[in-house]
Design an enzyme around this catalytic site. Structure first.
Site, PDB file in Angstrom:
ATOM      1  CB  SER A 175     -47.031 -41.480  25.690  1.00  0.00           C
ATOM      2  OG  SER A 175     -48.085 -42.168  25.031  1.00  0.00           O
ATOM      3  CD  GLU A 213      -2.973  -0.931   0.040  1.00  0.00           C
ATOM      4  OE1 GLU A 213      -3.359   0.210  -0.270  1.00  0.00           O
ATOM      5  OE2 GLU A 213      -3.322  -1.957  -0.578  1.00  0.00           O
TER       6      GLU A 213
END
Length: 653
Positions: A360, A82
């Site tokens: 159940s 950069e």
């Protein structure tokens, strides 16, 4: 004379334009001093009970690290990519700018940029991303002011912590975690170059979006590093051979259902702004070890179903969903949660949101009401066909699952064998108000229909309601509200999460113990024998609804209560034989193999007022020399049987 006037006028006009530009550019600039108090958006982190990271929420993932902890090779990679002259210029690289202008004019396109690291930092922290002349002038002006006030290392440290690197992450540490699941100090040369390739265009050069472009850009950076003497030829060649990451790493964020469940609570209580910007540390109730086991158990349960029905795993539309919820008995803290096959596939959390028939597995609620009404484990019930003629709905004739009937049997055996007819007779005998009172005590909020079919679990409820109710049995009659968050702290240590509601005694501890004893019998002698060999004391109940639409198992140890469920979202049948014991039970057992490790020696102790009495299992009476099937059953004082079994009077079942 006239020519001189023109020159002066032109100079004055140029000066005016320049002054005007300066005024425009500098009139609304931010105060550079804000860098000293800059507060980036935070990450809300979810931790388990051992402090392990579960998940992170963020709009911008940032993990700031001091510059001295960022390796020199990482810094050099970004400088090479950069701004190699970073330590030479004063915020604007005039040579680089001139070179970029010449190249762009020569190639008649935008081929090279000239923004310095300082300019990029100015844009990230203070400006919008729009590409206008005014923004570029402001960027340059701010960069110069930053350079005048801060050292180069301070600027580089801010840049490496704030630059956007794609996938929602800002800064090199967050990027290292996101792309490679590593700390920045552990990156290889190839990984370092990959991250250094991203600032130019994170969405274009992301290895997750375009691996080819990502590799090309990475190799350019590696070439720059080699050319500038930052890599040897051997290191350069080796770095070029490194593979790119193929998917975004998720660290330990394995349970998205639980994370989403907590996110909804956090936003509801604290608001999105604080959750996504407040740097919150959320101490949850999850046990990551149990969670991993729960994930595996559900996955294995789905695979087992697929094998039984010869369904390829790559055809998920033909497979059922499944869920698991595990709760600490004494506190109500949620220890594990699985809401479906895959959160990516479906965000609907069946562990907490689904309203399904319990079948159940609801019978223990009815039996608790019966024990509270004076029934005992030895109360004899008739297991024979029964029918009811309703003028509206017509004839209803409940049947046992396998259509088998055993005549007169003790209440205990009726629960162990999950006798539907006995449950209906029991509800008819004690009356619906007694059941409704027990339902309320145990914390159900879903409506239970006032009819006899409710004895068979025909009214839909949620898994948390079932877990809370069964936890009352395991916890000696004490009810706790289920919760998943212990505390929420800011980075300054402020805790503002309310404590859970206090525990409530809702059931006589004697009745709770009798119910635990009955449900332990289901494991020892009934439909839950598949879990009989678990290395800790457990109790529980299977659940199967009409036409095998839902299959459940709800059970507990002295430490933890867990529920597993399997079914289709559109409520189509699971198929013949897909009962709670077959489809849900193995998932529960696999999970409890890990759950049992918490305290494998723990057991339930009878409270005062409860006696353990040896009785004949088949008849529920006191044993005599004719009885060989003797077990200890729990009775409230004064309710134990007084008659002995008699082989001639009591037929063997």
């Amino acid at each position: 004379m006239a020519f001189s006037v023109v020159i002066v006028a032109l100079l004055a006009g140029a000066l005016g334009i320049f002054v005007g530009l300066v005024v425009v550019v500098t009139s609304d600039l931010p105060e550079i001093e804000r860098l000293e108090t800059y507060e980036p958006k935070g990450i809300t982190t979810l931790k388990d009970i051992q402090g392990r990271t579960i998940h992170e929420f963020y709009q911008e993932r940032r993990m700031n690290v001091p510059l001295e902890k960022i390796p020199i090779n990482v810094r050099q990679a970004y400088l090479a990519a950069e701004d190699w002259r970073f330590y030479e210029h004063a915020g604007i690289d005039v040579k680089g700018l001139f070179r970029a202008v010449i190249r762009n004019l020569w190639e008649q396109k935008y081929a090279e940029g000239a923004s310095t690291i300082t300019q990029q930092l100015a844009k990230v922290l203070f400006l919008s991303p729009e590409k206008t002349l005014e923004r570029k002038l402001k960027e340059a002006w701010i960069a110069v002011q930053i350079e005048r006030r801060y050292s180069k290392n301070e600027i580089l440290g801010l840049y490496l912590n704030q630059i956007y690197l794609g996938a929602g992450c800002y800064g090199v540490q967050a990027a290292a975690k996101t792309y490679f699941n590593k700390d920045v100090g552990d990156l290889t040369d190839g990984e370092t170059a990959m991250l250094a390739a991203l600032p130019k265009a994170p969405n274009i050069y992301s290895p997750f979006k375009d691996p080819q472009k990502a590799r090309e850009r990475r190799d350019i950076i590696l070439g720059e590093m080699f050319t500038r003497g930052l890599l040897t030829k051997e290191a350069w060649r080796a770095a070029r051979e490194e593979p790119l990451p193929e998917r975004q790493e998720q660290d330990d964020r394995i349970q998205t259902y639980f994370a989403a469940y907590n996110l909804m609570q956090l936003i509801d209580q604290l608001g999105e702004e604080l959750v996504f910007r407040g740097k919150l540390n959320v101490q949850t109730t999850l046990d990551l070890s149990l969670q991993k086991t729960a994930e595996a158990a559900v996955g294995n349960g789905i695979e087992a179903y697929a094998r039984r029905h010869k369904i390829p795993l790559d055809q998920p539309d033909r497979l059922p969903q499944a869920a698991l919820l595990a709760v600490d008995v004494e506190s109500g803290e949620i220890r594990a949660m699985v809401g479906g096959r895959s959160f990516a596939e479906s965000q609907f959390n069946r562990a907490v949101q689904a309203v399904r028939q319990p079948g159940s597995s609801f019978k223990p609620i009815l039996y608790a009401a019966a024990i509270a009404s004076g029934y005992t484990e030895s109360t004899m019930m008739e297991d024979e066909t029964i029918s009811f003629d309703n003028p509206v709905s017509g004839l209803w004739e409940p049947k046992n699952y396998e259509n088998d009937y055993d005549g007169w049997i003790p209440l205990r055996i009726a629960l162990e064998r999950s006798k539907n007819v006995v449950a209906v007779r029991l509800l008819k005998s004690i009356g619906f108000p007694a059941l409704a009172q027990m339902v309320s005590r145990l914390g159900f909020t879903s409506p239970i229909a006032p009819n006899l079919s409710s004895a068979l679990g025909s009214s839909s409820v949620t898994l948390p309601e079932l877990a809370r109710a069964f936890a009352v049995f395991a916890n000696g009659g004490i009810r706790n509200e289920l919760h998943s968050i212990r505390s929420v702290q800011t980075d300054t240590g402020l805790d503002f999460w309310p404590p859970p509601p206090p525990s409530q005694p809702v059931l006589d501890p004697r009745i709770a113990f009798v119910m635990t004893d009955l449900l332990h019998g289901v494991i020892e002698f009934g439909t839950g024998t598949f879990a009989k060999d678990l290395p800790c004391n457990v109790a529980g109940k299977t659940g199967t609804t009409d036409n095998n639409v839902d299959a459940l198992f709800v059970g507990f140890s002295p430490e933890i209560v867990a529920i597993t469920w399997i079914g289709f979202d559109d409520r189509k049948t699971l198929g013949n034989g897909e009962t709670g014991a077959v489809a849900a039970g193995p998932m529960w057992k696999e999970f409890m193999l890990e759950g049992c490790k918490q305290n494998s020696e723990a057991d339930w102790k009878p409270p005062p007022g409860v006696l353990l009495v040896d009785v004949d299992h088949s008849s529920g009476r006191l044993p005599s020399r004719y009885c060989t099937d003797v077990i200890a059953e729990a009775f409230l004082e004064g309710t134990a049987p007084t008659e002995t079994c008699d082989e001639e009077e009591i037929p063997r079942l």
